[in-house]
Design an enzyme around this catalytic site. Sequence first.
Site, PDB file in Angstrom:
ATOM      1  N   HIS A 207       7.176   2.051  -5.537  1.00 34.79           N
ATOM      2  CA  HIS A 207       5.962   1.413  -5.047  1.00 34.79           C
ATOM      3  C   HIS A 207       6.251   0.602  -3.783  1.00 34.79           C
ATOM      4  O   HIS A 207       5.836  -0.537  -3.650  1.00 34.79           O
ATOM      5  CB  HIS A 207       5.355   0.526  -6.135  1.00 34.79           C
ATOM      6  CG  HIS A 207       5.217   1.233  -7.442  1.00 34.79           C
ATOM      7  ND1 HIS A 207       4.387   2.311  -7.606  1.00 34.79           N
ATOM      8  CD2 HIS A 207       5.834   1.052  -8.639  1.00 34.79           C
ATOM      9  CE1 HIS A 207       4.473   2.746  -8.855  1.00 34.79           C
ATOM     10  NE2 HIS A 207       5.364   2.011  -9.488  1.00 34.79           N
TER      11      HIS A 207
ATOM     12  N   GLU B 267       1.934  10.195 -10.702  1.00 39.01           N
ATOM     13  CA  GLU B 267       2.861  10.201  -9.573  1.00 39.01           C
ATOM     14  C   GLU B 267       3.429  11.613  -9.417  1.00 39.01           C
ATOM     15  O   GLU B 267       3.782  12.261 -10.400  1.00 39.01           O
ATOM     16  CB  GLU B 267       3.988   9.187  -9.787  1.00 39.01           C
ATOM     17  CG  GLU B 267       3.482   7.753  -9.897  1.00 39.01           C
ATOM     18  CD  GLU B 267       4.601   6.754 -10.090  1.00 39.01           C
ATOM     19  OE1 GLU B 267       5.700   6.978  -9.548  1.00 39.01           O
ATOM     20  OE2 GLU B 267       4.395   5.758 -10.791  1.00 39.01           O
TER      21      GLU B 267
ATOM     22  N   GLU C 128       8.572  10.080 -17.066  1.00 41.68           N
ATOM     23  CA  GLU C 128       8.669   9.700 -15.652  1.00 41.68           C
ATOM     24  C   GLU C 128      10.105   9.789 -15.150  1.00 41.68           C
ATOM     25  O   GLU C 128      10.778   8.769 -14.943  1.00 41.68           O
ATOM     26  CB  GLU C 128       8.119   8.293 -15.444  1.00 41.68           C
ATOM     27  CG  GLU C 128       7.999   7.887 -13.987  1.00 41.68           C
ATOM     28  CD  GLU C 128       7.449   6.486 -13.806  1.00 41.68           C
ATOM     29  OE1 GLU C 128       7.083   6.158 -12.670  1.00 41.68           O
ATOM     30  OE2 GLU C 128       7.376   5.722 -14.791  1.00 41.68           O
TER      31      GLU C 128
END
Length: 271
Positions: A100, A130, A226
């Site tokens: 980020h 993402e 993730e």
Amino acid sequence: MPVDLLNFIKRHNGGKTWAAYSSQEMDNRQTGVWGLMAARDIGACVFISYHNICYLTGFLYCYFGRKYAMVREIVASYPFVELMHSWTWFQSGINTDGAHNPVANWLIRPGDILNLNCFPMIFGYYTALERTLFCDHASDQHLRLWEINSQVDERGLELLSPGTRCQDITAKLNEIYRAHDLLQYRSFVCGHSFGVFCHHYGRETDVELREDVDTKLESGMVIAMEPIIMIPEGQPGPGGYREHDILIISEHGAENITTFPFGPAHNIIPA
């Protein structure tokens, strides 16, 4: 923790950015504080206000839920709900090295690695998408790394099921990275929980895909897969590679509610 997964990592990617204040200005600010400390016989100070941190270091705290960043498509899709903290970020090149990072005004060039981050916080619940993408084409080394990280994502999606321990899932994903000598570049947990958004991201540490978490997944839990690796500047295929899917654990498996495709077959974007 595996010895080839580093506890501390130093990465010097890119050149120094333009500073908001001159070196002389920063010296004056810091010298002033040291003078006040010496006059009061104070050996050390800890500053926790991001106002003071910015004043003394030039570093501006970056809020996770960008309250000022409303996104038109999210608003158009959900015109009847509150969208506090909803935002989207798009990063390119070596600026993808952090999940980020602050956005930059760089021009996207053919061959650039890209990161898409979408956070539509519907009714205050933490939601995330993402994806790794490339502009026009990807080099052979970029493709190799992207395919490996996509393989980790695919395997992780298969492993998320009730009764499976978080640390066991992590160990199996680490083995894929280790087989390609990439475990040292894994830069985050392999997945995490979700919840109502707050300053701590709406997550429970007891449901993170980490080596030290022995929680068993249960029906009704919401968890992300993730996988992330970050290849430093100066090495072949530099940049951050990340995919992010949301799954709901059921009695017999898991439902992936993220329908955006991932991997080289889908996300090389025409220039």
